[in-house]
Write an enzyme that holds these catalytic residues in place. Structure first.
Site, PDB file in Angstrom:
ATOM      1  CG  ASP A 284      -2.103  -0.942   1.054  1.00 58.65           C
ATOM      2  OD1 ASP A 284      -1.961  -1.940   0.331  1.00 58.65           O
ATOM      3  OD2 ASP A 284      -3.151  -0.697   1.670  1.00 58.65           O
TER       4      ASP A 284
ATOM      5  NE  ARG B 237      -0.926   3.347  13.810  1.00 59.87           N
ATOM      6  CZ  ARG B 237      -0.158   2.319  13.540  1.00 59.87           C
ATOM      7  NH1 ARG B 237       1.123   2.339  13.916  1.00 59.87           N
ATOM      8  NH2 ARG B 237      -0.612   1.278  12.898  1.00 59.87           N
TER       9      ARG B 237
ATOM     10  CG  ASP C  13      -3.952   3.043  12.912  1.00 63.20           C
ATOM     11  OD1 ASP C  13      -4.052   3.261  14.135  1.00 63.20           O
ATOM     12  OD2 ASP C  13      -3.402   2.037  12.439  1.00 63.20           O
TER      13      ASP C  13
ATOM     14  CB  SER D   7      -4.018  -6.468   8.011  1.00 66.94           C
ATOM     15  OG  SER D   7      -4.916  -6.153   9.056  1.00 66.94           O
TER      16      SER D   7
END
Length: 416
Positions: free
Chosen positions: A17, A97, A126, A182
């Site tokens: 990605d 994050r 996210d 994932s």
């Protein structure tokens, strides 16, 4: 005179990605500076990621080792706050994050970049975390989210389109078969979602796990460890079984991961509520975090006043909610963290624990700032011992006073 391209800092992993996003941003006329954060991903080749970024069109790729900062300022902060979302999730992705975004903004400021970009989807948490943290740290930097861009989504409707784009632009693609789920990794946890795991009734495959042994296959012999705290922060781990003793913050946490993972500690499989309103199924491994949380809760029990504990429990829930929803750098989070910090000033001592086949058993605890008094608690001593004036007969009046409102309510209900 050549036109100066606008600079964008791209959160880059080297995966499919973000490699496509990198080339797409270049085609859109951006000067792309890739940023890859080392927050303890398992067996990551950062040199290869750096080389791939440049080969795909980035003007440079910055790799920053954030592991120690991540442990000291985010992981230990979460342990100190007893952070847990919806009573189960230990916030592994949530705390990474803000750590990553803070460094992205530092680089953006250093490079005079007006944009940051990420590969988060339009359905997840996210996107919120990256952009809320970014806006809190530098409101002038503009986020770019390709997976919310209509043109990008029209061009890339699935993995097949992404791979075709890679072929067209000679972007290297990992030849290994892609797992049917994932993965997000850092040294605090590994999370698994999507793909086959979207069926909430589908059990995860044992081969999936990276940080923990199955409790079924864990050693048949237990190990005893001692974890020491100062002001709510882990300062030392000692393995009473083999004498290992570690005080460095990063090494301490990595050892917690190793020994807890060895004994099959820290796996959960849950359905949680995302901030965007979607329920999500996730499977998580958080071995070291599970171990330290259990120890911290126990040392609080002997050191912390009852009412302070009651209040900090509400603050812990608020900490988890704010962290999960992306408000790490918000003023209300400052209030919560500073309040909890005050409550941790006397939380120190040692907790002795046994690890065995997925279980943590506390064997004992000690503290120089203990509020526990054996004479006062003893059933064999009528009063409070020499140090305390406690008369059990006083409890009768205590009970009667506390029962006044219950009697009043019962009288009202008797009229129903």
């Amino acid at each position: 005179m050549s036109e100066v391209k606008p600079k964008v800092i791209l959160a880059y992993s080297g995966g499919l990605d973000t490699s496509v996003i990198l080339k797409w941003l270049c085609e859109k006329g951006y000067d792309v500076i890739c940023f890859c954060a080392n927050v303890g991903q398992h067996e990551e080749d950062f040199s290869a990621i750096k080389a791939k970024a440049v080969s795909c069109g980035a003007s440079k790729c910055v790799v920053t080792d954030l592991r120690k900062e991540f442990v000291e300022e985010y992981v230990f902060e979460t342990i100190k706050c007893n952070g847990i979302y919806e009573s189960r999730y230990l916030l592994g992705t949530s705390i990474a994050r803000p750590c990553i975004t803070k460094e992205m903004i530092r680089i953006a400021n250093e490079e005079n970049a007006g944009f940051i970009a990420h590969g988060a989807t339009g359905k997840g948490n996210d996107q919120v975390r990256f952009e809320m943290c970014s806006m809190a740290l530098n409101p002038t930097v503009v986020p770019i989210a390709p997976w919310r861009d209509a043109e990008f989504i029209e061009s890339f409707k699935g993995r097949k389109d992404l791979l075709a784009y890679c072929t067209k632009h000679s972007i290297p693609v990992d030849a290994k078969p892609k797992a049917n789920y994932s993965v997000d990794e850092n040294l605090y946890h590994t999370s698994y979602e999507s793909g086959s795991l979207e069926d909430a009734n589908c059990a995860p495959d044992e081969s999936m796990f990276k940080m923990t042994t199955s409790p079924k296959d864990a050693p048949d012999e237990a190990e005893t460890i001692v974890i020491s705290f100062k002001k709510g922060v882990p300062t030392k781990i000692t393995n009473a079984s083999d004498g290992t003793s570690i005080t460095d913050s990063l090494d301490l946490f990595l050892y917690c991961n190793k020994i807890a993972g060895k004994h099959g500690i820290g796996r959960i499989d849950i359905v949680e509520n995302r901030f965007v309103g979607i329920k999500s199924r996730g499977v998580y491994e958080t071995p070291g975090g599970t171990l330290l949380r259990a120890a911290h809760l126990d040392i609080e029990g002997i050191c912390m006043d009852r009412e302070v504990k009651r209040i900090t429990e509400t603050l812990a829930a608020e900490f988890a909610r704010l962290c999960y929803n992306g408000f790490w750098f918000a003023p209300e989070m400052e209030l919560v963290r500073n309040s909890i910090e005050f409550g941790q000033r006397d939380v120190e001592g040692n907790v002795r624990m046994e690890l065995y086949k997925g279980n943590i058993t506390v064997l004992g605890r000690e503290s120089e700032k203990s509020l526990y008094n054996a004479d006062l608690a003893s059933m064999d001593i009528e009063g409070g011992g020499e140090a305390f004036d406690y008369n059990p007969a006083d409890a009768a009046g205590f009970i009667r006073i506390n029962a006044v409102r219950l009697k009043t309510y019962a009288a009202l209900r008797s009229k129903d």
